[in-house]
Design a protein around this motif. Sequence first.
Motif, mmCIF file in Angstrom:
data_model
loop_
_atom_site.group_PDB
_atom_site.id
_atom_site.type_symbol
_atom_site.label_atom_id
_atom_site.label_comp_id
_atom_site.label_asym_id
_atom_site.label_seq_id
_atom_site.Cartn_x
_atom_site.Cartn_y
_atom_site.Cartn_z
ATOM 1 N N HIS A 11 0.797 -1.227 0.000
ATOM 2 C CA HIS A 11 0.000 0.000 0.000
ATOM 3 C C HIS A 11 0.829 1.276 0.000
ATOM 4 N N ARG A 12 1.868 1.328 0.804
ATOM 5 C CA ARG A 12 2.672 2.550 0.885
ATOM 6 C C ARG A 12 3.651 2.655 -0.288
ATOM 7 N N ARG A 70 1.426 0.918 -3.944
ATOM 8 C CA ARG A 70 0.110 1.509 -4.215
ATOM 9 C C ARG A 70 -0.797 0.531 -4.963
ATOM 10 N N GLU A 112 -3.814 -1.505 -6.243
ATOM 11 C CA GLU A 112 -5.210 -1.127 -6.437
ATOM 12 C C GLU A 112 -6.065 -2.364 -6.665
#
Length: 325
Positions: free
Chosen positions: A125-126, A129, A131
Amino acid sequence: MQAWQVHELGEPGEVMRLADVEPPAPGEGQVLLRVRAANINFPDALMCRGQYQVRPPLPFTPGVEICGETEDGRRVLANPALPHGGFAEYTVADAAALLPAPDALDDAEAAALHIGYQTAWFALHRRARLEAGETLLVHAAAGGVGSAAVQLGKAAGATVIGVAGGADKAAVARDLGCDLVIDRREQDVVAAVKEATGGRGADVIYDPVGGEAYAQSAKVVAFEGRIVIVGFASGAIPSPGLNHALIKNYAILGLHWGLYNTKDPKLVRECHEQLTDLAARGAIKPLVSERVPLAGAADAVQRVADGVTTGRVTVLPSWENGATA
C-alpha cells in the motif's frame, strides 16, 4: 528466568543455548514484559549467523517480535530491545512503541501479526500503491511474510498469484486464498504467469526471496508494474538491470520496514489500526503452523532458517502439557 543466549555466531541449532539468567532491567523509556508468545522471523537466524544488518553484542537473546504482558496486565505487541530478545520468559521494550494486541487474535497469532503484516502492508500500500483489480504476484507465498502479502492482497481486491516450492507449500498457499498457485519445482514460473495474465504480467510483485525469484519477476512484470524488494531469503542478492527497467517501464522499490519506526512511527501505528480492523473482520489471520515450548526454540529457529516451515512458527514460554496460547 530462562532465556536462549547466543555466545558465538553460527547456525541457530548449534549456537543457541538455554540458560538461567536474571530478568533484564528496563532502561530509560523501557518497560519489562512477560513474554506470552514470541514469533520466529528469518532475521533471528541471520543474527545468530552474524549476517543481519543489526548485530547485537554477544551474548544476546534472539527474538525480535512478541506478544507480551505489561506489569499492569495489558496485552501488547512489541519489538524487544536487543540484546534482550523475545526467546525468554521476560524481555524489555520501548514503552512508546508498544501496540495493543488485537482481541480477535490469540497470543501466538498476535505475535505473528506485527513485522510480517506491517512489512506486507507497507510494501503493497505505501510503496507499490496496489489497487483493486490489479494482479499481485507473491514469491514464497506459503512462508511467513509471503502468507501475509497473500491475505492483504486479497483483502485489497487484487487477483493473487502465489509461487511456492513443493506440493505441500503449494497447498498451503492455495488455502490462504491465492487465485492461482505455481509450484516452482514443477512448473515454469515465467510461462505460468504469462499464461495466467494473457501475456500482460503482474502489476505488483512481492519478493522476499531475491536470486532467481527476482530474475523471474523482471520477466513477468507488467507495463508500469512495481517490483517490491523486501528480503533475500535465498541468500542471493540480485543486480537489477536498470536498462531493462527503463525499456519495460517498471519500478523497482525497496522496503526496509524497520526504518518507519524511526523515520515516521505514526505510520506504524496507523497501519496497526488497519491491521487490527482487518483481523476483527476476519479478513486476515496469521497462519501459525507450529506452536513450540521455550525448550524447542533453537530447533524451531533452525527449521525456519532451513526454509522447511510454512506460515509462522511461534514460541510459547508458558506452554505446558500441550496447552496453546
